[in-house]
Design an enzyme around this catalytic site. Structure first.
Site, PDB file in Angstrom:
ATOM      1  N   HIS A 184      67.328  42.152  41.570  1.00  0.00           N
ATOM      2  CA  HIS A 184      66.929  42.402  42.961  1.00  0.00           C
ATOM      3  C   HIS A 184      65.615  43.168  43.074  1.00  0.00           C
ATOM      4  O   HIS A 184      65.325  43.743  44.120  1.00  0.00           O
ATOM      5  CB  HIS A 184      68.046  43.150  43.710  1.00  0.00           C
ATOM      6  CG  HIS A 184      69.271  42.314  43.957  1.00  0.00           C
ATOM      7  ND1 HIS A 184      70.462  42.834  44.407  1.00  0.00           N
ATOM      8  CD2 HIS A 184      69.481  40.969  43.832  1.00  0.00           C
ATOM      9  CE1 HIS A 184      71.369  41.861  44.529  1.00  0.00           C
ATOM     10  NE2 HIS A 184      70.790  40.725  44.189  1.00  0.00           N
ATOM     11  N   GLY A 241      80.571  49.151  39.003  1.00  0.00           N
ATOM     12  CA  GLY A 241      80.075  49.759  40.241  1.00  0.00           C
ATOM     13  C   GLY A 241      79.480  48.799  41.248  1.00  0.00           C
ATOM     14  O   GLY A 241      78.461  49.108  41.868  1.00  0.00           O
ATOM     15  N   SER A 291      80.531  46.028  44.579  1.00  0.00           N
ATOM     16  CA  SER A 291      81.607  45.661  45.501  1.00  0.00           C
ATOM     17  C   SER A 291      81.918  44.173  45.470  1.00  0.00           C
ATOM     18  O   SER A 291      82.887  43.730  46.075  1.00  0.00           O
ATOM     19  CB  SER A 291      81.218  46.054  46.927  1.00  0.00           C
ATOM     20  OG  SER A 291      80.065  45.338  47.324  1.00  0.00           O
ATOM     21  N   ILE A 318      67.757  48.784  42.248  1.00  0.00           N
ATOM     22  CA  ILE A 318      66.295  48.828  42.222  1.00  0.00           C
ATOM     23  C   ILE A 318      65.811  50.140  41.617  1.00  0.00           C
ATOM     24  O   ILE A 318      64.611  50.348  41.461  1.00  0.00           O
ATOM     25  CB  ILE A 318      65.703  48.625  43.644  1.00  0.00           C
ATOM     26  CG1 ILE A 318      66.141  49.733  44.609  1.00  0.00           C
ATOM     27  CG2 ILE A 318      66.122  47.245  44.189  1.00  0.00           C
ATOM     28  CD1 ILE A 318      65.411  49.683  45.961  1.00  0.00           C
ATOM     29  N   ASP A 319      66.741  51.036  41.250  1.00  0.00           N
ATOM     30  CA  ASP A 319      66.309  52.278  40.587  1.00  0.00           C
ATOM     31  C   ASP A 319      66.003  52.001  39.115  1.00  0.00           C
ATOM     32  O   ASP A 319      66.291  50.915  38.601  1.00  0.00           O
ATOM     33  CB  ASP A 319      67.388  53.369  40.743  1.00  0.00           C
ATOM     34  CG  ASP A 319      68.696  53.022  40.028  1.00  0.00           C
ATOM     35  OD1 ASP A 319      68.670  52.762  38.807  1.00  0.00           O
ATOM     36  OD2 ASP A 319      69.753  53.007  40.702  1.00  0.00           O
ATOM     37  N   ARG A 367      63.130  55.127  49.587  1.00  0.00           N
ATOM     38  CA  ARG A 367      63.917  54.716  48.409  1.00  0.00           C
ATOM     39  C   ARG A 367      63.158  55.100  47.130  1.00  0.00           C
ATOM     40  O   ARG A 367      63.726  55.610  46.182  1.00  0.00           O
ATOM     41  CB  ARG A 367      64.145  53.197  48.383  1.00  0.00           C
ATOM     42  CG  ARG A 367      64.791  52.568  49.607  1.00  0.00           C
ATOM     43  CD  ARG A 367      66.296  52.694  49.604  1.00  0.00           C
ATOM     44  NE  ARG A 367      66.740  54.015  49.981  1.00  0.00           N
ATOM     45  CZ  ARG A 367      66.680  54.520  51.230  1.00  0.00           C
ATOM     46  NH1 ARG A 367      66.185  53.813  52.219  1.00  0.00           N
ATOM     47  NH2 ARG A 367      67.097  55.742  51.484  1.00  0.00           N
ATOM     48  N   CYS A 397      51.724  42.216  45.088  1.00  0.00           N
ATOM     49  CA  CYS A 397      50.624  41.816  45.959  1.00  0.00           C
ATOM     50  C   CYS A 397      50.817  40.376  46.413  1.00  0.00           C
ATOM     51  O   CYS A 397      50.883  39.465  45.592  1.00  0.00           O
ATOM     52  CB  CYS A 397      49.287  41.962  45.230  1.00  0.00           C
ATOM     53  SG  CYS A 397      47.915  41.411  46.269  1.00  0.00           S
TER      54      CYS A 397
END
Ligand code: APR
Length: 230
Positions: A106, A172, A174, A90-91, A56, A114
Site C-alpha cells: 500500500h 494484525g 482485520s 505505510i510505516d 502520518r 512525482c
C-alpha cells in the site's frame, strides 16, 4: 518447511503508537475515507490530503518498532529459507526493526511520488506547499500511497510468493480490505498451512488453520521462537 509468507496490518504497529483504521478511535473514525484516501478526494482537495499524510509521515518518523517488529527482524536475519513480509502498513517499522525482505503493497509514508516524471523519493518533510521534485523540478508530488480504487504494488510478486508458500501467517489485520484479505485463501489453495495472529477474531478467521488471539508484541516473538527452534 522452508518458505514463509507473512502479511501484516495496522495491528502490528498499534503498540508503537500508530492508530489502526477500524478501531473505535481509529483513523477512519476521524476522516471520511473518500476525502483522504481516494484519487478523487485528492483531486477535490489536495491541501486536505497532503495535510493528512504530512501528519502520518510525522507520526511514522516519531514511532519506534515494538517487540513484534523486532521479532520479525530476527526471523529475517536467522531464517535461511524463503521469506517475504508483505505489509499493508505505510510505516517503516519493519525496516527499523531489522527486516529487509519487506514489500509495501500500500505504499510508504516516507516516500513521495512525482506525477510529472514518475520518480519516487524518500521524503520526510511536508508535501503541502508543493516542493519541487528533485528529479524534474515540477511541483507535482503526491504521497506514495495506494488509495482506494488504485492497484496495490507488486501484486505479481505477491501472488508468486503465495503460490510457493508452505506457511502463511497473517498478523494484525482485520481482513476487511481486498486483495490482501484474500491472500489466506490463495495460500491455502496452494497447500500452505495458515496461521493468524491478531488481537481479536477477524473477518477472515474462518479461513485459517489456526488463530491465536492476543497482542502482537507477545504473540509474534513467541511464534518466531517456535519457528527458529524448528
Ligand atoms: N496486536 C495484534 N492485533 C492488533 C493489535 C495488537 N496490539 N491492535 C489491534 N489489532 C488488530 C485489530 O483487532 C484489527 O483486527 O489489528 C487489526 C487492525 O485492523 P484495521 O484497522 O482494519 O487495519 P488493516 O487490516 O491493516 O487495514 C487494512 O485498510 O484502509 C486501509 O489501506 C489501509 O492498509 C490498510 C487496510
Amino acid at each position: 518447511m522452508d518458505n514463509i509468507v507473512i502479511l501484516t496490518g495496522a495491528g502490528i504497529s498499534a503498540e508503537s503508537g500508530l492508530k489502526t483504521f477500524r478501531a473505535e478511535d481509529g483513523l477512519w473514525e476521524d476522516h471520511p475515507v473518500e476525502e483522504v484516501a481516494t484519487p478523487e478526494g485528492f483531486a477535490r482537495d489536495p491541501d486536505l490530503v497532503q495535510r493528512f499524510y504530512d501528519e502520518r509521515r510525522a507520526q511514522v518518523l516519531a514511532a519506534s518498532p515494538n517487540p513484534a517488529h523486532e521479532a520479525l527482524g530476527r526471523l529475517d536475519r536467522e531464517w535461511n529459507g524463503e521469506l517475504l513480509i508483505v505489509t499493508q502498513n505505510i510505516d517503516n517499522l519493519h525496516e527499523s526493526g531489522g527486516a529487509q525482505r519487506v514489500l509495501h503493497m500500500h505504499g510508504e509514508a516516507l516516500s513521495a511520488w512525482c506525477r510529472a516524471c514518475d520518480a519516487r523519493h524518500r521524503w520526510e518533510a511536508s508535501l503541502r506547499d508543493g516542493p519541487p521534485c528533485p528529479a524534474c523540478g515540477n511541483a507535482a508530488m503526491r504521497p506514495d500511497i495506494v488509495w482506494f480504487g488504485e492497484m496495490p504494488y507488486q501484486m505479481d510478486r505477491i501472488f508468486g510468493a503465495l503460490a510457493g508458500a508452505e506457511l502463511f501467517v497473517s498478523i494484525g489485520t482485520s481482513g476487511a480490505v481486498y486483495p490482501a484479505a484474500g491472500f489466506v485463501q490463495q495460500a491455502r489453495e496452494h497447500g500452505a498451512r495458515t496461521l493468524e495472529l491478531n488481537f481479536e477474531r477477524s473477518a477472515g478467521s474462518g479461513f485459517f488453520d489456526e488463530t491465536r488471539l492476543g497482542a502482537a508484541s507477545a504473540l509474534v516473538p513467541e511464534w518466531v521462537d517456535e519457528v527458529l527452534a524448528g
